[in-house]
Design a protein around this motif. Structure first.
Motif, PDB file in Angstrom:
ATOM      1  N   SER A 113     -18.247  29.034  -2.635  1.00  0.00           N
ATOM      2  CA  SER A 113     -18.339  28.673  -1.230  1.00  0.00           C
ATOM      3  C   SER A 113     -19.113  29.722  -0.434  1.00  0.00           C
ATOM      4  O   SER A 113     -19.938  29.398   0.413  1.00  0.00           O
ATOM      5  CB  SER A 113     -16.929  28.536  -0.662  1.00  0.00           C
ATOM      6  OG  SER A 113     -16.883  27.527   0.309  1.00  0.00           O
ATOM      7  N   LYS A 114     -18.844  30.968  -0.737  1.00  0.00           N
ATOM      8  CA  LYS A 114     -19.519  32.046  -0.013  1.00  0.00           C
ATOM      9  C   LYS A 114     -21.010  32.082  -0.332  1.00  0.00           C
ATOM     10  O   LYS A 114     -21.838  32.232   0.558  1.00  0.00           O
ATOM     11  CB  LYS A 114     -18.887  33.389  -0.365  1.00  0.00           C
ATOM     12  CG  LYS A 114     -17.535  33.625   0.265  1.00  0.00           C
ATOM     13  CD  LYS A 114     -16.932  34.911  -0.310  1.00  0.00           C
ATOM     14  CE  LYS A 114     -15.480  35.075   0.041  1.00  0.00           C
ATOM     15  NZ  LYS A 114     -14.859  36.173  -0.748  1.00  0.00           N
ATOM     16  N   HIS A 115     -21.321  31.965  -1.590  1.00  0.00           N
ATOM     17  CA  HIS A 115     -22.739  31.992  -1.961  1.00  0.00           C
ATOM     18  C   HIS A 115     -23.476  30.799  -1.356  1.00  0.00           C
ATOM     19  O   HIS A 115     -24.610  30.929  -0.899  1.00  0.00           O
ATOM     20  CB  HIS A 115     -22.895  32.004  -3.472  1.00  0.00           C
ATOM     21  CG  HIS A 115     -22.629  33.339  -4.093  1.00  0.00           C
ATOM     22  ND1 HIS A 115     -23.222  34.504  -3.642  1.00  0.00           N
ATOM     23  CD2 HIS A 115     -21.852  33.717  -5.128  1.00  0.00           C
ATOM     24  CE1 HIS A 115     -22.803  35.524  -4.376  1.00  0.00           C
ATOM     25  NE2 HIS A 115     -21.968  35.077  -5.275  1.00  0.00           N
ATOM     26  N   LEU A 116     -22.823  29.666  -1.362  1.00  0.00           N
ATOM     27  CA  LEU A 116     -23.451  28.484  -0.791  1.00  0.00           C
ATOM     28  C   LEU A 116     -23.670  28.653   0.711  1.00  0.00           C
ATOM     29  O   LEU A 116     -24.645  28.158   1.269  1.00  0.00           O
ATOM     30  CB  LEU A 116     -22.599  27.248  -1.079  1.00  0.00           C
ATOM     31  CG  LEU A 116     -22.724  26.730  -2.515  1.00  0.00           C
ATOM     32  CD1 LEU A 116     -21.627  25.745  -2.850  1.00  0.00           C
ATOM     33  CD2 LEU A 116     -24.095  26.078  -2.728  1.00  0.00           C
ATOM     34  N   ARG A 117     -22.774  29.366   1.323  1.00  0.00           N
ATOM     35  CA  ARG A 117     -22.925  29.631   2.756  1.00  0.00           C
ATOM     36  C   ARG A 117     -24.191  30.430   3.008  1.00  0.00           C
ATOM     37  O   ARG A 117     -24.988  30.130   3.902  1.00  0.00           O
ATOM     38  CB  ARG A 117     -21.712  30.405   3.263  1.00  0.00           C
ATOM     39  CG  ARG A 117     -21.632  30.548   4.778  1.00  0.00           C
ATOM     40  CD  ARG A 117     -20.700  31.679   5.120  1.00  0.00           C
ATOM     41  NE  ARG A 117     -20.016  31.627   6.388  1.00  0.00           N
ATOM     42  CZ  ARG A 117     -20.507  31.343   7.578  1.00  0.00           C
ATOM     43  NH1 ARG A 117     -21.749  30.934   7.678  1.00  0.00           N
ATOM     44  NH2 ARG A 117     -19.790  31.422   8.663  1.00  0.00           N
ATOM     45  N   VAL A 118     -24.373  31.461   2.207  1.00  0.00           N
ATOM     46  CA  VAL A 118     -25.573  32.291   2.353  1.00  0.00           C
ATOM     47  C   VAL A 118     -26.821  31.441   2.142  1.00  0.00           C
ATOM     48  O   VAL A 118     -27.764  31.479   2.940  1.00  0.00           O
ATOM     49  CB  VAL A 118     -25.561  33.451   1.341  1.00  0.00           C
ATOM     50  CG1 VAL A 118     -26.886  34.187   1.361  1.00  0.00           C
ATOM     51  CG2 VAL A 118     -24.416  34.402   1.636  1.00  0.00           C
ATOM     52  N   LEU A 119     -26.804  30.661   1.093  1.00  0.00           N
ATOM     53  CA  LEU A 119     -27.967  29.827   0.794  1.00  0.00           C
ATOM     54  C   LEU A 119     -28.229  28.833   1.915  1.00  0.00           C
ATOM     55  O   LEU A 119     -29.380  28.515   2.226  1.00  0.00           O
ATOM     56  CB  LEU A 119     -27.750  29.094  -0.534  1.00  0.00           C
ATOM     57  CG  LEU A 119     -27.761  30.002  -1.765  1.00  0.00           C
ATOM     58  CD1 LEU A 119     -27.327  29.247  -3.018  1.00  0.00           C
ATOM     59  CD2 LEU A 119     -29.154  30.605  -1.975  1.00  0.00           C
ATOM     60  N   ARG A 120     -27.164  28.375   2.516  1.00  0.00           N
ATOM     61  CA  ARG A 120     -27.341  27.432   3.604  1.00  0.00           C
ATOM     62  C   ARG A 120     -27.923  28.135   4.825  1.00  0.00           C
ATOM     63  O   ARG A 120     -28.798  27.612   5.498  1.00  0.00           O
ATOM     64  CB  ARG A 120     -25.989  26.786   3.957  1.00  0.00           C
ATOM     65  CG  ARG A 120     -26.060  25.716   5.031  1.00  0.00           C
ATOM     66  CD  ARG A 120     -24.840  24.828   4.991  1.00  0.00           C
ATOM     67  NE  ARG A 120     -23.598  25.576   4.823  1.00  0.00           N
ATOM     68  CZ  ARG A 120     -22.954  26.192   5.821  1.00  0.00           C
ATOM     69  NH1 ARG A 120     -23.427  26.131   7.042  1.00  0.00           N
ATOM     70  NH2 ARG A 120     -21.837  26.842   5.586  1.00  0.00           N
ATOM     71  N   GLU A 121     -27.451  29.338   5.058  1.00  0.00           N
ATOM     72  CA  GLU A 121     -27.928  30.063   6.233  1.00  0.00           C
ATOM     73  C   GLU A 121     -29.405  30.430   6.160  1.00  0.00           C
ATOM     74  O   GLU A 121     -30.064  30.572   7.178  1.00  0.00           O
ATOM     75  CB  GLU A 121     -27.071  31.308   6.469  1.00  0.00           C
ATOM     76  CG  GLU A 121     -25.726  30.945   7.096  1.00  0.00           C
ATOM     77  CD  GLU A 121     -24.814  32.148   7.249  1.00  0.00           C
ATOM     78  OE1 GLU A 121     -23.753  32.013   7.872  1.00  0.00           O
ATOM     79  OE2 GLU A 121     -25.167  33.235   6.731  1.00  0.00           O
ATOM     80  N   VAL A 122     -29.908  30.615   4.970  1.00  0.00           N
ATOM     81  CA  VAL A 122     -31.338  30.891   4.856  1.00  0.00           C
ATOM     82  C   VAL A 122     -32.116  29.602   4.629  1.00  0.00           C
ATOM     83  O   VAL A 122     -33.321  29.626   4.437  1.00  0.00           O
ATOM     84  CB  VAL A 122     -31.663  31.896   3.732  1.00  0.00           C
ATOM     85  CG1 VAL A 122     -30.902  33.189   3.946  1.00  0.00           C
ATOM     86  CG2 VAL A 122     -31.352  31.306   2.372  1.00  0.00           C
ATOM     87  N   GLY A 123     -31.399  28.493   4.620  1.00  0.00           N
ATOM     88  CA  GLY A 123     -32.062  27.195   4.538  1.00  0.00           C
ATOM     89  C   GLY A 123     -32.498  26.747   3.165  1.00  0.00           C
ATOM     90  O   GLY A 123     -33.329  25.852   3.033  1.00  0.00           O
TER      91      GLY A 123
END
Lengths: 116, 116
Positions: B51-61
């Motif tokens: 979940s955390k890694h996906l959050r980062v990936l989402r934040e950078v688009g």
DNA sequence: TTGACGCATTCCGATATGGGAATATGATGG
DNA sequence: CCATCATATTCCCATATCGGAATGCGTCAA
């Protein structure tokens, strides 16, 4: 076994190029070898700063040093960037698709809503 | 203004892909959308971790989410990788040259020594 | 409404990072 | 050997990072 907070910056090329200043250094070195001081001056960073970044780049093998008398000339060794290029290249067909796929999502969503 | 210790992981794609697990996630998502749990299971990481890694990936688009009922499906958005590919590609002609240039160094050094 | 499920967030600890300042090391010329 | 210039290293600080554990939150089915 110690808890690792993050892959060390010195571990691979991916980490090494995550730092903007190091990318600048690599780009600069395409123009040819440079002593530390020149790197620092041309990129507007401190001498120890340049030295530290160059150390990282050297440890991951993206840069080579050779002593030239009093100076140490740093030169580019771009071979380590090839794997990076290839890894990223593995997504090439996706960044062309993406737009369409996203549009499809959006259309599906709109349609679903209208049907309800 | 606070002293910045390191460019935030969420700042750009370069930082986002510096983490091996995030690269794995991106690679996995090429096969299609996945709910968090699947990502975690298929890559052998904890749910909060994924979940955390996906959050980062989402934040950078680099990743998109869409709610699908109880689940949230994560999908690849590779457009952000294109600049990375282009930047690294700027070194393409150098990683072919490198071998030769280095050999030249070595030969020069040897010759210099012999002449002394 | 109440579980139950899927996911996100928070808190914590250990560690790594980059920058500045000061200092150490190294080679060179005299 | 010494002074000097070029570079590397060390110390310290503020902050960021990742992982694990616990917990919060939203959605769905009964």
């Amino acid at each position: 076994m110690a808890v690792m907070a993050r892959a060390a910056t010195t571990s691979d090329a991916f980490n090494a190029i995550a730092e903007p200043q190091r990318r600048d250094i690599l780009a600069l070195l395409r123009a040819g070898e440079r002593p530390v001081t020149d790197v620092a001056r041309e990129l507007g960073m401190s001498q120890p700063g340049a030295s530290k970044h160059l150390r990282v780049l050297r440890e991951v093998g993206l840069v080579r040093v050779r002593g030239a008398g009093k100076q140490r000339l740093y030169g580019l060794d771009a071979r380590g960037l090839r794997p990076v290029h290839e890894w990223v290249g593995g997504f090439e067909r996706f960044w062309n698709e993406s737009f369409d796929r996203l549009d499809t999502y959006v259309q599906d969503l709109k349609q679903t809503r209208q049907e309800e």
